[in-house]
Scaffold this active site. Structure first.
Site, PDB file in Angstrom:
ATOM      1  N   GLU A  29       0.815  -1.223   0.000  1.00 34.27           N
ATOM      2  CA  GLU A  29       0.000   0.000   0.000  1.00 34.27           C
ATOM      3  C   GLU A  29       0.844   1.267   0.000  1.00 34.27           C
ATOM      4  OE1 GLU A  29      -0.540  -2.610   1.927  1.00 34.27           O
ATOM      5  OE2 GLU A  29      -2.636  -3.241   1.682  1.00 34.27           O
ATOM      6  N   PHE A  32     -10.775  -7.955  14.133  1.00 32.11           N
ATOM      7  CA  PHE A  32      -9.732  -8.335  13.198  1.00 32.11           C
ATOM      8  C   PHE A  32      -9.499  -7.203  12.189  1.00 32.11           C
ATOM      9  CE2 PHE A  32      -8.554 -10.411   9.109  1.00 32.11           C
ATOM     10  CZ  PHE A  32      -7.278 -10.781   9.484  1.00 32.11           C
ATOM     11  N   GLN A  33      -8.268  -6.802  12.045  1.00 31.15           N
ATOM     12  CA  GLN A  33      -7.852  -5.734  11.127  1.00 31.15           C
ATOM     13  C   GLN A  33      -8.517  -4.393  11.415  1.00 31.15           C
ATOM     14  OE1 GLN A  33      -7.965  -7.312   7.073  1.00 31.15           O
ATOM     15  NE2 GLN A  33      -5.850  -7.986   7.377  1.00 31.15           N
ATOM     16  N   LYS A  64     -17.459  -1.504   6.636  1.00 31.12           N
ATOM     17  CA  LYS A  64     -17.920  -2.491   5.651  1.00 31.12           C
ATOM     18  C   LYS A  64     -19.450  -2.529   5.557  1.00 31.12           C
ATOM     19  CE  LYS A  64     -16.937  -7.205   4.157  1.00 31.12           C
ATOM     20  NZ  LYS A  64     -16.153  -8.424   4.423  1.00 31.12           N
ATOM     21  N   MET A 104      24.188   9.089   1.412  1.00 32.79           N
ATOM     22  CA  MET A 104      24.094  10.374   2.101  1.00 32.79           C
ATOM     23  C   MET A 104      24.480  10.232   3.570  1.00 32.79           C
ATOM     24  SD  MET A 104      23.706  13.485   1.660  1.00 32.79           S
ATOM     25  CE  MET A 104      22.650  14.263   0.452  1.00 32.79           C
TER      26      MET A 104
HETATM   27  C1  LIG Z   1      12.483   5.846   5.118  1.00 37.66           C
HETATM   28  C2  LIG Z   1      13.798   6.525   5.382  1.00 37.66           C
HETATM   29  N1  LIG Z   1      14.694   5.944   6.206  1.00 37.66           N
HETATM   30  C3  LIG Z   1      15.879   6.550   6.426  1.00 37.66           C
HETATM   31  C4  LIG Z   1      16.183   7.744   5.850  1.00 37.66           C
HETATM   32  C5  LIG Z   1      17.521   8.432   6.131  1.00 37.66           C
HETATM   33  N2  LIG Z   1      18.314   8.541   4.893  1.00 37.66           N
HETATM   34  C6  LIG Z   1      18.366   9.662   4.134  1.00 37.66           C
HETATM   35  S1  LIG Z   1      19.297   9.498   2.781  1.00 37.66           S
HETATM   36  C7  LIG Z   1      19.704   7.924   3.171  1.00 37.66           C
HETATM   37  C8  LIG Z   1      20.605   7.110   2.293  1.00 37.66           C
HETATM   38  C9  LIG Z   1      19.997   6.796   0.991  1.00 37.66           C
HETATM   39  O1  LIG Z   1      20.808   5.839   0.358  1.00 37.66           O
HETATM   40  P1  LIG Z   1      20.642   5.504  -1.169  1.00 37.66           P
HETATM   41  O2  LIG Z   1      19.212   5.264  -1.482  1.00 37.66           O
HETATM   42  O3  LIG Z   1      21.560   4.404  -1.513  1.00 37.66           O
HETATM   43  O4  LIG Z   1      21.032   6.852  -1.884  1.00 37.66           O
HETATM   44  P2  LIG Z   1      22.438   7.631  -1.963  1.00 37.66           P
HETATM   45  O5  LIG Z   1      22.472   8.610  -0.836  1.00 37.66           O
HETATM   46  O6  LIG Z   1      23.525   6.593  -1.867  1.00 37.66           O
HETATM   47  O7  LIG Z   1      22.404   8.293  -3.299  1.00 37.66           O
HETATM   48  C10 LIG Z   1      19.090   7.542   4.374  1.00 37.66           C
HETATM   49  C11 LIG Z   1      19.253   6.232   5.023  1.00 37.66           C
HETATM   50  C12 LIG Z   1      15.201   8.311   5.012  1.00 37.66           C
HETATM   51  N3  LIG Z   1      15.373   9.486   4.410  1.00 37.66           N
HETATM   52  N4  LIG Z   1      14.034   7.664   4.780  1.00 37.66           N
END
Ligand SMILES: Cc1ncc(C[n+]2csc(CCOP(=O)(O)OP(=O)(O)O)c2C)c(N)n1
Length: 581
Positions: A49, A111-112, A161, A476
């Site tokens: 979802e 449920f749910q 429902k 990042m």
């Molecule tokens: C759902 C979620 N969890 C954690 C983060 C923290 N976060 C921001 S950027 C990042 C790294 C993203 O890695 P990737 O998709 O490999 O992209 P890159 O930075 O290597 O281009 C994380 C873990 C986030 N923004 N969203």
């Protein structure tokens, strides 16, 4: 005519002109999936979802229409929460319809069962649990209107429902009955005149263009205003493309990873003409140090935004398209008197742009740099394509390095920064704009959060190009650990072969290609470009050590912007020396 509540749901969507809904059925919403079979509404069955709500967002971003998602009660509905929050933060119009356990079971831990209106209260613009079948058409019509009007956002309608199964006499409400909901559209005349007066007396003005301009469809008006008064323009992460990058007045993106000139122009400005932007901390940096000499004009449809983070000199509540149109009218009438003397300022900005371009070093024989790869993608697919990004380094490079010439060609999760956004949002964008090439530029971490939707793209023949910028890390986070935690890398490694993305594409029945060098890039882009009848995946292996610059380190003022890691380490060393001596 007697219809069931479920039939009324479908009929209401048809009355509203809804073309497509993204969803996944389950017990409580089952009644509504039956009349779907006879409906003109197209349904895209997702695998999760969260995918459905991001697809609805991608569709809304790309088309400007309301995106619709339909899911079941409990876990179906709670899986929407991230996407609803994302839509709220970025003002994306989404209508979510959720099934609920039968009225008699509500509150019994059935449920749910989940308290969906309670859970989504803070992450929707409005929500409602429908208690009576007769209320269904009105609730859906109102929800759709609220989602798409004023400051757009997500609206949820939860239907038990038994209410879906009950019958009602069909009646489509002619009028909306929404006392108290009347967004202000036209700007106050005096304020608009005051704004022009302030602009005419400024010497270093900057138009701070935000995502609200995209939502309002104000690209024409903002261009007229900037050209008429010769005002330099910065476009935020959410506004990329609303003013063309190749325009001589365009300074690019401001903010934490903005272009040097855009950041410093705001910082040195004596006037910020803020249009549909909200002084987000990623733009302002340390708020108390932000644009210290700037007076502020702030145009926003949401009165709650005005003065929220920064005191305002001229507040104007209204629709950005209408208000900017009013500004243009007044400025036209005033002729030269409205035009500020910006010659010196623009010369200064041109010098800065020459002295501070975006830079990276690519050795043709060395590792492929992510910037090189993203530039190549942008050049192959051109300004006509719609680009969708995940969250992280790849998102910042894509925003910096792709050239946008129109709004709604850059889709990303700005406010919430939701990893997993790109794959489904790109699918939704392609469903909304089948005439456009849609390219998802994703990170290997983000991609693995929602990659199961590749099956959705394949099953429904939705030809998106999924380009994974695979650096084998949560890049990042790695960058922050390198710069701010002495290179102590903690839990950020994602082996680039796990999974093998080309084999993964094969498992999903779609073509997959890999490039690891500069020379390999053009041929795989050509192959991906040729495929227009099904999704395609490219695994772009890039140098994991590369970092995004410029950067305003968190907690710093924008005047502390750094352009390279060397500059950061030099500054750290100087500070240490300062402490030692
Ligand atoms: C759902 C979620 N969890 C954690 C983060 C923290 N976060 C921001 S950027 C990042 C790294 C993203 O890695 P990737 O998709 O490999 O992209 P890159 O930075 O290597 O281009 C994380 C873990 C986030 N923004 N969203």
């Amino acid at each position: 005519m007697q219809v069931t509540g479920a039939q009324a749901v479908m009929r209401s969507l048809e009355e509203l002109g809804v073309e497509v809904a993204f969803g996944l059925p389950g017990g409580a919403i089952l009644p509504a999936y039956d009349p779907l079979l006879d409906s003109t509404v197209r349904h895209i069955l997702v695998r999760h979802e969260q995918g459905a709500v991001h697809m609805a967002e991608g569709y809304a971003h790309a088309t400007g229409k309301v995106g619709v998602t339909i899911v079941t009660s409990g876990p179906g509905a709670t899986n929407l929460v991230t996407g609803l929050t994302d839509a709220l933060m970025d003002s994306v119009p989404v209508l979510a319809i959720t099934g609920q356990v039968p009225t008699a079971a509500v509150g019994s831990d059935a449920f749910q069962e989940a308290d969906v209106t309670g859970i989504t209260m803070p992450c929707t613009k409005h929500n409602e649990m429908v208690a009576q079948p007769e209320r269904i058409p009105g609730a859906i019509k109102e929800a759709y209107h609220i989602a798409g009007s004023g400051r757009p956002g997500p609206v949820l309608v939860d239907i038990p429902k038994d209410v879906l199964n009950a019958t009602l006499e069909w009646r489509w409400p002619e009028h909306l009955d929404l006392p108290g909901y009347r967004p202000t559209i036209r700007g106050h005349g005096k304020m608009v005149r005051d704004a022009i007066d302030l602009i005419s007396r400024s010497r270093r003005p900057v138009v701070y263009a935000g995502g609200g301009l995209v939502r309002a469809g104000a690209e024409q008006e903002v261009r007229e205003l900037a050209e008429l008064l010769e005002l330099p323009v910065v476009t935020t992460l959410m506004a990329r493309g609303v003013f063309p990058d190749r325009h001589e007045l365009c300074l690019g993106m401001p903010g934490m990873h903005g272009e040097w000139t855009a950041v410093m122009a705001m910082q040195e400005a004596d006037l910020l003409i803020t249009l549909g932007a909200r002084f987000d901390d990623r733009v302002t940096g340390k708020l108390s140090a932000f644009a210290p000499n700037a007076r502020i004009i702030h145009v926003d449809i949401d009165p709650a935004e005005i003065g929220k983070n920064r005191p305002v000199d001229v507040p104007i509540v209204g629709d950005a398209k209408v208000v900017v149109g009013q500004l243009v009218d007044i400025a036209r009438k005033a002729g030269d008197a409205a035009k500020p003397d910006t010659g010196e300022w623009r010369a200064q900005l041109r010098t800065w742009r020459n002295e501070h371009p975006l830079r990276w070093e690519q050795d043709d024989a060395g590792p492929l740099k992510p910037q090189t790869a993203i530039r190549a993608i942008g050049e192959r697919f051109g300004d006509e394509a719609i680009y969708v990004a995940g969250v992280g380094q790849h998102q910042m490079w894509a925003s910096q390095l792709l050239a946008f010439s129109a709004p709604r060609t850059w889709i990303n999760s700005g406010g919430l920064g939701t990893m997993g956004f790109a794959v489904p949002a790109a699918i939704g964008a392609k469903v909304g704009r089948p005439d456009r090439r849609v390219v998802a530029i994703d990170g290997d971490g983000c991609f693995q959060m929602t990659l199961q939707e590749l099956a959705t793209a394949k099953q429904h023949d939705i030809p998106v190009v999924f380009a994974v910028i695979n650096n084998g890390f949560l890049g990042m986070v790695r960058q922050w650990q390198e710069l701010f935690y002495d290179g102590r890398f903690s839990e950020v490694e994602l082996p680039p072969d796990l999974p093998d993305l080309v084999k993964l594409a094969d498992a999903y029945g779609i073509p997959g290609f890999r490039a690891s060098t500069v020379a390999e890039m053009a041929p795989i882009l050509d192959k991906a470009y040729e495929i227009t009848d099904q999704p395609v995946l490219i695994d772009v292996r890039v140098d994991p050590t590369e970092k995004v610059f410029p950067m305003v380190p968190a907690g710093c003022g924008n005047d502390e912007i750094i352009e390279s890691a060397d500059e950061w380490y030099a500054r750290q060393a100087a500070q240490r020396q300062g402490h030692d001596s």
